[in-house]
Design an enzyme around this catalytic site. Sequence first.
Site, PDB file in Angstrom:
ATOM      1  N   GLY A  14       0.833  -1.211   0.000  1.00  0.00           N
ATOM      2  CA  GLY A  14       0.000   0.000   0.000  1.00  0.00           C
ATOM      3  C   GLY A  14       0.862   1.252   0.000  1.00  0.00           C
ATOM      4  NE  ARG A  75      -0.850  -5.010  -0.504  1.00  0.00           N
ATOM      5  CZ  ARG A  75      -1.706  -4.010  -0.279  1.00  0.00           C
ATOM      6  NH1 ARG A  75      -2.736  -3.841  -1.058  1.00  0.00           N
ATOM      7  NH2 ARG A  75      -1.529  -3.198   0.734  1.00  0.00           N
ATOM      8  CG  ASP A 106       3.128  -6.840   7.485  1.00  0.00           C
ATOM      9  OD1 ASP A 106       2.618  -6.280   6.499  1.00  0.00           O
ATOM     10  OD2 ASP A 106       2.493  -7.564   8.262  1.00  0.00           O
ATOM     11  CB  THR A 129       2.775   0.660   6.312  1.00  0.00           C
ATOM     12  OG1 THR A 129       1.423   0.405   6.703  1.00  0.00           O
ATOM     13  CG2 THR A 129       3.660   0.387   7.529  1.00  0.00           C
ATOM     14  CG  ASP A 131      -1.628  -0.446   8.041  1.00  0.00           C
ATOM     15  OD1 ASP A 131      -2.475   0.423   7.773  1.00  0.00           O
ATOM     16  OD2 ASP A 131      -1.465  -1.482   7.374  1.00  0.00           O
ATOM     17  CG  ASP A 133       1.491  -2.949  10.529  1.00  0.00           C
ATOM     18  OD1 ASP A 133       2.307  -2.257   9.884  1.00  0.00           O
ATOM     19  OD2 ASP A 133       0.757  -3.801   9.985  1.00  0.00           O
ATOM     20  NE  ARG A 175      -2.510  -5.087   5.433  1.00  0.00           N
ATOM     21  CZ  ARG A 175      -2.853  -5.307   4.163  1.00  0.00           C
ATOM     22  NH1 ARG A 175      -3.525  -6.362   3.850  1.00  0.00           N
ATOM     23  NH2 ARG A 175      -2.482  -4.477   3.232  1.00  0.00           N
TER      24      ARG A 175
HETATM   25  O1  F6P Z   1      -1.436  -1.537   4.652  1.00  0.00           O
HETATM   26  C1  F6P Z   1      -2.017  -0.341   4.279  1.00  0.00           C
HETATM   27  C2  F6P Z   1      -3.488  -0.501   4.028  1.00  0.00           C
HETATM   28  O2  F6P Z   1      -4.025   0.763   3.684  1.00  0.00           O
HETATM   29  C3  F6P Z   1      -4.278  -1.130   5.170  1.00  0.00           C
HETATM   30  O3  F6P Z   1      -4.570  -0.216   6.205  1.00  0.00           O
HETATM   31  C4  F6P Z   1      -5.488  -1.636   4.442  1.00  0.00           C
HETATM   32  O4  F6P Z   1      -6.057  -2.733   5.129  1.00  0.00           O
HETATM   33  C5  F6P Z   1      -4.939  -2.086   3.132  1.00  0.00           C
HETATM   34  O5  F6P Z   1      -3.719  -1.374   2.939  1.00  0.00           O
HETATM   35  C6  F6P Z   1      -5.835  -1.861   1.959  1.00  0.00           C
HETATM   36  O6  F6P Z   1      -5.237  -2.405   0.840  1.00  0.00           O
HETATM   37  P1  F6P Z   1      -5.715  -2.164  -0.664  1.00  0.00           P
HETATM   38  O7  F6P Z   1      -5.186  -0.825  -1.095  1.00  0.00           O
HETATM   39  O8  F6P Z   1      -5.098  -3.269  -1.427  1.00  0.00           O
HETATM   40  O9  F6P Z   1      -7.192  -2.163  -0.665  1.00  0.00           O
END
Ligand code: F6P
Length: 326
Positions: A14, A75, A106, A129, A131, A133, A175
């Site tokens: 992300g 990803r 991560d 990130t 998050d 985390d 997340r």
């Molecule tokens: O890891 C960053 C994040 O924004 C999380 O908070 C969220 O769960 C996820 O990515 C969303 O991913 P995507 O952009 O693939 O929907």
Amino acid sequence: MAKINCIGILTSGGDAPGMNAAIRAVTRTAIYNGLSVKGIYRGYKGLVTGEIKEFKSQNVSNIIQQGGTILKTARCKEFTTPEGRKIAYDNMKAEGIDALVVIGGDGSLTGARIFAEEYDVPCIGLPGTIDNDLYGTDTTIGYDTALNTILDAVDKIRDTATSHERLFFVEVMGRDAGFLALNGAIASGAEAAIIPEFSTDVDQLEDFIKNGFRKSKNSSIVLVAESELTGGAMHYAERVKKEYPEYDVRVTILGHLQRGGSPSAHDRILASRLGAAAIDAIMEGQRNVMIGVHHDEIVYVPFSKAIKNDKPIKKELVNVLRALSI
Ligand code: F6P
């Protein structure tokens, strides 16, 4: 140890505000130290497909203030397979890249760890990130900006919540980590936060309602961290409708707007420090570590620790929120 002349840089997973500031810092610090830099597009995907371009200082001009990532991000499924990583390694060697700087969360650092183990490639990770985390660093690139975006949104929701005397559940990202929800709640003056870290210990909804929630107020805002463990904001709104029908409930899901925007000063400085430290680390012979900041000092955190150890949420913050929401 083989001499390092060329650094490859990529952003993965992300996007997070401040990734561009990190790309700029890595690029310019490398060039300043006589190294060359190659930008790898679309995360690990670009390593597999060979989307790689030499970066000069001008390639990173005028980006420190921009959200997102000029390198794009993805990803990448192929990179999770040994065959995909073999292609990535061959491309890397063909491009003359000696070491990698990976900016991401991560999942991205897990990819770097596996790649480094398989091919003995020096990899340095930067925590990118929203998050927050990753273990071993006090904050991650993008977290502060996302928190400020949440504040801005909650301040606005507060106006309508107060006018209509409603209970709002505001779902924020994270997340499976509750940092955005808990600190977002403290900073915005929200009445409660529901976070995954405590979802198995207590029924958080019942907990704050039974503890005198809304005693002195008509409107309330509860931040809910998105997660299968919490069930998200909709789940709690449904429960309230059934269990406490006296409340007029609404839900707002903030979603991907939390990932955008110009990075805050904190994130720009953090990203600049971490990016510069990544090159210092490579030149010192460090490998397979994430660069973090702890107590305002640069620290090297082995990938295995940064990824595996769950970063703890301070119970003190929960108590602060509880006390201040009376
Ligand atoms: O890891 C960053 C994040 O924004 C999380 O908070 C969220 O769960 C996820 O990515 C969303 O991913 P995507 O952009 O693939 O929907």
